[in-house]
Structure formats: C-alpha cells, structure tokens
Design a protein around this motif. Structure first.
Motif, short mmCIF file in Angstrom:
data_model
loop_
_atom_site.label_atom_id
_atom_site.label_comp_id
_atom_site.label_asym_id
_atom_site.label_seq_id
_atom_site.Cartn_x
_atom_site.Cartn_y
_atom_site.Cartn_z
N ALA A 1 0.84 -1.21 0.00
CA ALA A 1 0.00 0.00 0.00
C ALA A 1 0.87 1.25 0.00
CB ALA A 1 -0.93 -0.01 1.22
N ILE A 2 1.98 1.21 0.73
CA ILE A 2 2.87 2.37 0.76
C ILE A 2 3.55 2.56 -0.59
CG2 ILE A 2 4.95 3.30 1.85
CD1 ILE A 2 4.08 2.03 4.43
N VAL A 3 3.86 1.45 -1.26
CA VAL A 3 4.44 1.55 -2.61
C VAL A 3 3.46 2.22 -3.55
CG1 VAL A 3 5.35 0.23 -4.56
CG2 VAL A 3 5.91 -0.46 -2.22
N ARG A 4 2.15 1.87 -3.41
CA ARG A 4 1.13 2.51 -4.24
C ARG A 4 1.00 3.99 -3.89
NH1 ARG A 4 -1.42 -2.53 -3.36
NH2 ARG A 4 -2.66 -1.66 -1.65
N GLU A 5 1.13 4.32 -2.59
CA GLU A 5 1.10 5.74 -2.21
C GLU A 5 2.27 6.50 -2.85
OE1 GLU A 5 1.03 6.17 1.97
OE2 GLU A 5 -0.85 5.05 2.25
N GLY A 6 3.42 5.84 -2.94
CA GLY A 6 4.56 6.47 -3.61
C GLY A 6 4.26 6.72 -5.08
N PHE A 7 3.62 5.75 -5.74
CA PHE A 7 3.23 5.95 -7.13
C PHE A 7 2.27 7.14 -7.27
CE2 PHE A 7 3.95 1.19 -8.13
CZ PHE A 7 5.31 1.43 -8.21
#
Length: 393
Positions: free
Chosen positions: A286-292
């Motif tokens: 989820a944090i990786v998606r927030e970075g995107f």
C-alpha cells in the motif's frame, strides 16, 4: 780387419763360418805335421802350405760374401719388418680413429638424450612450480579477499550504525551506478533546487519530462528494528513504524524535489539494499502505491540501473534530434554554397569562352601580319608595283 772381426762377433752365421774355417785349417795343419813327420818331402809341405794360404784367401772371400749377403738379408728383413710394422700401426690408428669416432658419436647421442630428458624434466618441473606458484598466489589472493571482506563487513556495520555515514554510503553507491549508466554531463551532484534545498543527484532530462531528482538518504533505522524484532507483536509494531517512516520520506521527497516548471513531475527514492526493496514490496504494498500516487518512484540498485538506462536512451534520442536539426541547418547552408558555386562556374565558363574567341581573333591577326611581312620581304623595288589583296580586306 777389426771391422770384419766385429761383424763376425755380431753375426752368428759369420761366426759359425769362421769356426768352420778354423777347424779346416787345424785339420790341414795336422795333416801337414803328419807329412812333416814322414819327412818324405818338404816341398810337398810347402805346396800344401801354399794351397792352405790360397784356401784361407778363398775362405776370407767366402766369409766376406757371406757377411755381405747376411747384411743385405738383415737389411731386407728390417725393411720388411718396418713396412709391416708401419702398416700395422696405420691399421691400428685407423681402427682406433673409427673406434674413437664411434665412441664420440655414442657419447654425443647419449649426451643429447640426457639433455632432452633433463630439458623435459626441467620443463615439467618449471610447469609444476609455475602451477604451484599460481595456486599459492590464488590462495594468498583469496586470503586477502577474505581479510578485506571481513574488514568491509566491519566497515559496513559501522556505516549502518551511523545515520550520516549510512546516508554517505547510499550516495556513494548511487554515484557508482549513475556514473556507469549516464554521460558525465547529464547529471549534477548536490544540485541546488529553486526552493533552496539540495538534491543528492539531479539528472538533466530534456523537456518533457524535464530534470528529475534521485534521493539517496533512505532511513533504515525502522527497518533494522523490524529485522531485529523476534516476537510477533514486536515485528508488527516495527513493521508499522517502518511503514510510517517510509511514508514520511515519500512526502518529504515530493515536497522538496518536485517543482512544476523546474523539475519533472516525479522523483526517485533510492534504496541501497535489494532486501529492503523486496521487503517493502512484499510487506507494505500500500505504501508503494502511495509512492506511485505521489509520483515518487522507489528504486533499488538493480531497478535504478534499468531506469537510468532508459534515461540514457532518452538523452541519446534528444541529442540525436539536436544533431539532426544541426545537420539540416548545415545541409541548407551547403545547398546555398552549391548554388553559388554553380553560378560562379557558369560565369567562369563564359569568361573562358570569351577568352577562347579572343585567342582565335589574335591567331587570325597574327597570320595576317605574318603574310604581310613575307610579302614585304619579297617586294621587288625595280619591277612594277603589285598589290595582292589579303583575305578579309
């Protein structure tokens, strides 16, 4: 007489002949004595004595002949013996020379074989020693590498224990990757941003997308706590703290290094460890998606190299477009130069044609002048004046 006696004593044959003569003389003397005793006739004795003297003379001549014959025979025997001895010596010398030559050849062949064997053994020994030295060198090198690796591990532990050193370690690793992937004039280290901050690395990409920042100061404290946690609850809390730290770092990068109009609409967050990158994508997607969503691209050393290779292709394409424009400009200038050259060649051709015509006219005038000169040379001053018209008059 002394020489004859010496020869008689030296030669057995002559000595025997002399003894025989003496014996004959003795017999004749005894016969003479008997004749004297009979005393029949002294004259007969005198005749016998004369005959005895003649016999001695003959005996001496015979002895001389025998001595000379014996000397000649001895000389012939000596010559024969010397000739045979010389022949035997020659044959022995030849055989000795042949034997010596064969021995020398045998010794030479044996020496060559020994040299070959020794050379082969030397080469084998040298090769074995070389291999042994190489193996020893490899062992020494491996030992040095082990010692160096031990030192590097200790240094890495010291680096990871210090926050500033850890940031410098990430920058060094990023510097190595960027310097291998991009040209030297396509990026800047510690570039100053319009908002006053400094970016670890600024890649000068053409618009679009524009310059893009790569940040190397990733916080690893929360990840270290997560790795060191042993109980389940501790790991859960450490993982949540790690996610919170990454989320905060994403916001900081987005606020500092994304400036519309000055930079690209995204930035890159560099992770110096593949393990952290894998754990982040596996445990906190989820944090990786927030970075995107915040346009902060999280990259590891491997993915950073792939991304930089893509940037290099973009830079190459942009430079090719620039060079293509320059080439088109140069082609336009070259076309104008060619047109001017064609005009100048045409003018030069006209000048050459006019010069050719002038030369022909000069040749005609020269021929006329030559004809007039010949006519004046042959002019007869005493005869009637004649005038011949020249062509063209």
């Amino acid at each position: 007489m002394t020489g004859t006696l010496d020869r008689l004593l030296a030669d057995p044959l002559l000595l025997g002949a002399a003894a025989l003569g003496f014996f004959v003389v003795l017999l004749l003397l005894m016969a003479s004595l008997r004749a004297a005793r009979s005393a029949r006739t002294t004259e007969a004795l005198a005749g016998e004595l004369r005959r005895l003297g003649q016999g001695q003379t003959q005996l001496a001549g015979s002895l001389q002949t025998v001595s000379e014959t014996a000397a000649q025979t001895q000389m012939h025997v000596l010559q024969t013996v010397e000739t045979r001895l010389a022949e035997v010596q020659r044959q022995m010398a030849e055989r000795l020379a042949e034997t010596t030559l064969r021995q020398q050849r045998s010794i030479g062949e044996m020496h060559e074989k020994i040299q070959e064997v020794l050379h082969g053994q030397t080469e084998k020994t040298g090769a074995s020693l070389t291999k042994l030295q190489e193996r020893l060198a490899a062992i020494d090198k491996a030992q040095d590498n082990i010692q160096k690796l031990s030192g590097d591990v200790l240094s890495l532990q010291d680096i990871l224990a210090n926050k500033q050193s850890r940031g410098a370690f990430g920058e060094i690793q990023l510097h190595d990757i960027v310097s291998k992937a991009l040209p030297a004039d396509s990026y800047t280290w510690q570039a100053k941003m319009p908002n006053g901050t400094r970016a670890d690395c600024l890649v000068h990409l053409p618009n679009p997308p524009g310059p893009i920042v790569i940040d190397a100061k990733f916080p690893l404290e929360a990840y270290e706590h997560y790795v060191m946690a042993e109980e389940r609850d501790q790991k859960k809390r450490a993982l949540a703290a790690f996610g919170h730290s990454v989320r905060k770092h994403i916001r900081d990068i987005s606020d500092k290094y994304i400036s519309p109009g000055d930079t690209a609409d995204g930035a890159m967050m560099f992770l110096p460890s593949e393990a952290v990158y894998a754990e982040l994508h596996a445990r906190l997607p989820a944090i990786v998606r927030e970075g995107f969503a915040a346009r902060v691209w999280i990259v590891s050393p491997t993915t950073c190299m792939a991304t930089l290779n893509t940037m290099r292709a973009i830079l190459k394409d942009a430079r090719m477009r620039e060079q293509a424009g320059a080439i088109r400009t140069e082609l336009g200038l070259l076309h104008g130069d060619v047109e001017r050259l064609s005009d100048r060649v045409a003018n030069l051709d006209r000048h050459f044609e006019q010069a050719r015509r002038d030369v022909e006219q000069i040749k005609i005038s020269a021929e006329k002048a030559g004809t007039r000169s010949g006519r004046l040379h042959n002019f007869d001053f005493e005869g009637p004046e004649q005038h011949t018209a020249l062509p063209g008059e």
